[in-house]
Write an enzyme that holds these catalytic residues in place. Sequence first.
Site, PDB file in Angstrom:
ATOM      1  N   ASP A  77       1.756  10.407  -0.839  1.00  0.00           N
ATOM      2  CA  ASP A  77       1.383   9.498   0.284  1.00  0.00           C
ATOM      3  C   ASP A  77       2.632   8.856   0.716  1.00  0.00           C
ATOM      4  O   ASP A  77       3.034   8.692   2.059  1.00  0.00           O
ATOM      5  CB  ASP A  77       0.403   8.638   0.018  1.00  0.00           C
ATOM      6  CG  ASP A  77      -0.907   9.030  -0.002  1.00  0.00           C
ATOM      7  OD1 ASP A  77      -1.175  10.148   0.284  1.00  0.00           O
ATOM      8  OD2 ASP A  77      -1.926   8.325  -0.691  1.00  0.00           O
ATOM      9  N   ALA A 215      -1.424 -13.696  -3.204  1.00  0.00           N
ATOM     10  CA  ALA A 215      -1.375 -14.942  -4.076  1.00  0.00           C
ATOM     11  C   ALA A 215      -1.335 -16.083  -3.318  1.00  0.00           C
ATOM     12  O   ALA A 215      -0.292 -17.122  -3.524  1.00  0.00           O
ATOM     13  CB  ALA A 215      -0.212 -14.848  -5.200  1.00  0.00           C
TER      14      ALA A 215
END
Length: 294
Positions: A77, A215
């Site tokens: 990919d 996060a």
Amino acid sequence: MTDKPLTFAIFGNSFQPRKSTSLLRVLSFLKSRGERVMFDREFYDFLTTEHMLDLTGVDVFDGDDFDADFVISMGGDGTFLKSAVRVGIKQIPIIGVNMGRLGFLADVLPAEVEAALATIIAGNYAIEEHTAIQVVTEGGDFDGCHYALNDIAVLKRDVASMISIRTSIDESYLVTYQADGLIVSTPTGSTAYSLSNGGPIIVPQTRTLCLTPVAPHSLNIRPIVISDKSVVRLEVESRSHNYLIAVDGRSYTMHEGSAVTISRAPFVTRIVKPNGLRYFSSLREKMMWGADKR
């Protein structure tokens, strides 16, 4: 199907050597059909110098100086993403031959390549148009690739503290993210970095973008999906006074004060799907989506 020979431009990965069998099968098949084959020079030099392959009878091109009916990406990919950027505004349909591991974009297996090419040459294929995005910076210190098929992210550098990302959509203030970063992904990229940070799976051709924090400091910050017609503006503050921009995984250092604008690119990426290859089957098989091993 046409009697006129088709032109295939071949890109590949020159950093992770794989068995050359699949490449030679592709080349042999296309030559036997009388099709024209072109190689990216970097890949050509790697194959002929490092692997001593005989590639007589093919043409070689440099940079973006090529035109073709189809592009063949030989790799995983990552190679496909790089090929898509090289194609860019040319919008040549891309065939992804999976020489890597997952192969979500490059979904033609080496064992199937001859059958897939025969199907494509016969005209029995579909083309999926995938949104690409672009990044523009105010400050002039960004010298990397401006286009991405998967995602563009702003991220903290190394072990620096979290960064503040003031985010506006179409000149309307959205929120200031306190996080390790923020990912702006296309539907194609929704199953990549965004997904690993809790973003949703978005089906291609839905004409959307997704903003997924990395996060985040606050638990009430969640990914948000917007129209791909929208323009996203990011202003980053960092205690270290610099941060990273990652364009399909390629990272570049930026200095605080350089505002970032992300929007839809002026082209789409056209991915060739031989008959029988569909998005939902890839989702189940490659991503093991919905698998129940009980």
